[in-house]
Design an enzyme around this catalytic site. Sequence first.
Site, mmCIF file in Angstrom:
data_model
loop_
_atom_site.group_PDB
_atom_site.id
_atom_site.type_symbol
_atom_site.label_atom_id
_atom_site.label_comp_id
_atom_site.label_asym_id
_atom_site.label_seq_id
_atom_site.Cartn_x
_atom_site.Cartn_y
_atom_site.Cartn_z
ATOM 1 N N THR A 147 8.380 44.771 -62.003
ATOM 2 C CA THR A 147 7.873 44.129 -60.788
ATOM 3 C C THR A 147 6.346 44.199 -60.681
ATOM 4 O O THR A 147 5.743 43.388 -59.980
ATOM 5 C CB THR A 147 8.463 44.786 -59.516
ATOM 6 O OG1 THR A 147 8.152 46.184 -59.534
ATOM 7 C CG2 THR A 147 9.957 44.579 -59.407
ATOM 8 N N ASP A 148 5.729 45.171 -61.376
ATOM 9 C CA ASP A 148 4.290 45.396 -61.151
ATOM 10 C C ASP A 148 3.441 44.161 -61.431
ATOM 11 O O ASP A 148 2.548 43.834 -60.654
ATOM 12 C CB ASP A 148 3.785 46.559 -62.018
ATOM 13 C CG ASP A 148 4.237 47.908 -61.497
ATOM 14 O OD1 ASP A 148 4.825 47.962 -60.397
ATOM 15 O OD2 ASP A 148 3.999 48.926 -62.180
ATOM 16 N N THR B 144 11.447 48.384 -64.772
ATOM 17 C CA THR B 144 12.342 49.367 -64.145
ATOM 18 C C THR B 144 13.792 48.923 -64.217
ATOM 19 O O THR B 144 14.700 49.747 -64.253
ATOM 20 C CB THR B 144 11.907 49.575 -62.673
ATOM 21 O OG1 THR B 144 10.581 50.102 -62.690
ATOM 22 C CG2 THR B 144 12.809 50.514 -61.928
HETATM 23 N N1 ASP Z 1 6.289 49.965 -63.419
HETATM 24 C C1 ASP Z 1 7.455 49.119 -63.396
HETATM 25 C C2 ASP Z 1 7.130 47.849 -64.155
HETATM 26 O O1 ASP Z 1 6.473 47.009 -63.629
HETATM 27 C C3 ASP Z 1 7.837 48.819 -62.008
HETATM 28 C C4 ASP Z 1 9.043 47.949 -61.841
HETATM 29 O O2 ASP Z 1 9.572 47.361 -62.741
HETATM 30 O O3 ASP Z 1 9.504 47.864 -60.682
HETATM 31 O O4 ASP Z 1 7.503 47.707 -65.293
#
Ligand code: ASP
Length: 327
Positions: A95-96, A15
């Site tokens: 973050t995932d 993200t």
């Molecule tokens: N879906 C995203 C990822 O993990 C979520 C994020 O980056 O916060 O790439």
Amino acid sequence: MAALPRITLVATGGTIAGLAPAGAGAFEYQAGALAAEALLQALPQAGELARLGSETLFSLDSKDLEPTHWLRLIARLRDLLAQPEVDGIVVTHGTDTLEETACALDLCLPRGKPVILTAAMRPASAPGADGPLNLLQAIRAAATPELGACGPLVAAGDRLWRARDIGKRHTHAVDALGAFAEGPLGLFRGTALHLGASPTAAAALFSDALPERLPWVDILPGYAGAAPSLIDAAVADGAEGLVLALAGHGSVPERWLPALARAAARVPVVRASRIPAGGVWPQANFDDAAHGLIAAGSRSAWQARVLLSFGLARGLGKDALAGLFAT
Ligand code: ASP
């Protein structure tokens, strides 16, 4: 005046590199849309902290990262760290599954030069995007040579965490990352970094040649009424190791015991918890030795899976694997 440190940004997507079309809702955006160079172009202040280079290794939403991506990332970071003209590295990531990649890097990267992961909860195009400040703070940390001894770290939300102590704790709030055991190593105020304690050295557990593949390890969740057939199915499906993400302090349901005995006779089985903090300690709440299980210690179930995969790739037997989890 001393020359600024030379930092390389390695982008993997997420993200933090996300873009949303005009008028889109909070969840309608493409993760990993921006390349590393574009992230730096949007952050001219970063040039005051370091001399920056960049490369885009992946452009992925981290839900789509696989263990093969960990191996590719580790190989690239080892190459970069070996170059005298690189003083530190920042890795942008989603973050995932940040917790899993962070663990893989912690296990396999040489110490000496700072490696800082960072991420964001809001896409780069969102009002109040958190990525730019997180990236700036990550660059600050990467330009702090004494952090090189600590192993990989994560900078996000004004905090600096150990890579092995991080987890995603909220599905959408901006302050989504939290500690598993220890809490942050330092706090940022703008680009100033305040370290709570002197950073300590933590050697990488795997510094040898990378395997070509990582053995498959499944995570099985414990929940009220969970069927033991899950365990037999996972082993029959070819899992080379199992991690149990159990309730509480790794509480094993009575009805799982026969299936667990069958599984543990064939593959290593790690007793971890689904609780996002605390850990599962050997012989506590369960007789691990009598049942042939390994307690996850201070590892979350997700990081226990990563550790078990690397241990299996090295060909370690059950006792040596248990020793890894005791570190
Ligand atoms: N879906 C995203 C990822 O993990 C979520 C994020 O980056 O916060 O790439």
